[in-house]
Scaffold this active site. Sequence first.
Site, PDB file in Angstrom:
ATOM      1  N   TYR A  33      27.095  28.269  24.252  1.00 62.84           N
ATOM      2  CA  TYR A  33      27.545  27.284  23.835  1.00 62.84           C
ATOM      3  C   TYR A  33      28.391  28.131  22.172  1.00 62.84           C
ATOM      4  CZ  TYR A  33      24.010  25.305  20.252  1.00 62.84           C
ATOM      5  OH  TYR A  33      23.213  24.887  20.142  1.00 62.84           O
ATOM      6  N   LYS A 148      23.823  32.500  21.898  1.00 59.58           N
ATOM      7  CA  LYS A 148      23.865  31.129  21.711  1.00 59.58           C
ATOM      8  C   LYS A 148      23.538  30.541  22.823  1.00 59.58           C
ATOM      9  CE  LYS A 148      26.309  27.918  18.314  1.00 59.58           C
ATOM     10  NZ  LYS A 148      24.834  27.467  17.624  1.00 59.58           N
ATOM     11  N   GLU A 180      14.111  31.187  11.676  1.00 51.84           N
ATOM     12  CA  GLU A 180      15.333  29.383  11.551  1.00 51.84           C
ATOM     13  C   GLU A 180      14.584  28.719  11.195  1.00 51.84           C
ATOM     14  OE1 GLU A 180      18.481  31.355  14.428  1.00 51.84           O
ATOM     15  OE2 GLU A 180      16.930  31.313  15.254  1.00 51.84           O
ATOM     16  N   LEU A 204      19.539  33.011  15.846  1.00 52.10           N
ATOM     17  CA  LEU A 204      20.844  33.407  16.038  1.00 52.10           C
ATOM     18  C   LEU A 204      21.560  34.190  14.706  1.00 52.10           C
ATOM     19  CD1 LEU A 204      22.949  32.364  17.529  1.00 52.10           C
ATOM     20  CD2 LEU A 204      23.065  30.459  16.372  1.00 52.10           C
TER      21      LEU A 204
END
Length: 284
Positions: A33, A148, A180, A204
């Site tokens: 996505y 992702k 993260e 990411l």
Amino acid sequence: MTRTVYVNGDYLPEDEAKVSVFDRGFLFADAVYEVTSVLGGKLIDFDGHATRLARSLSELDMPNPIAKEDLLEVHRELVRANGIEDGLIYLQITRGAADRDFAFPEDPKPTIVLFTQSKPGLADNPMASTGMKVISIEDQRWGRRDIKTVQLLYPSMGKMMAKAAGAHDAWMVEDGEVTEGTSNNAYIVKNGRIITRHLGHEILHGITRKAVLRFAREAQMEVEERPFTIEEAQEADEAFITSASSFVMPVVEIDGKAIGTGKPGRTVARLREIYLDESRKTAV
């Protein structure tokens, strides 16, 4: 008002949109996505999101069902059809419907879905003035976080852990070092130097991250890409996150300990200002 959404080439009222119960996105989270921000009716960093989408699909050996130019038109049409001034466009591509089998189907027919969320005043979030609180949690996600995917259960659990602790988000820690946030990249500032984890499979490859670091370097700010610990973060002068929906957002507390003065600092405020100004200039 019923939103117009996009499903496999058709624009439909949201209550008429359907995908198969055999879709691999539903059965296996076999899907990727992207989230693109809209400010003033224009798309922020569309090229970056389209490029990362292509990479994610390639890493999963999944065919891309739509050309970049056509994808841009779909985004623009959804902005127009739904009257989005400020908001978000979510895009999801799955490997499509197939009989349930762990093995990939030999001739996949991907499913593509896009929908909007209206967020008036998206760039005027009051948290930019007050800052956010985060907690630290163990990073228990799969190893390929650079792709992702829609595998977001553990980040969702992390959000709930933060909420239960009276915080806004969680920073995930692996082998003693911050990876993260649950839906964002993490940074600290020490002696004027911006520090954030280097790119790899562990995090990411944030589109906002890439832009913010470029703008920081252009503004003659020092950037260091390396891991840091929660303890180091707690002793930093400032801390912040970046994401497509939050842009640049200050962090003022980690695990109950105030960062710096306990208020948003000048470096983060300046980065947010630069990012929003420059992104609006190049929005499409």
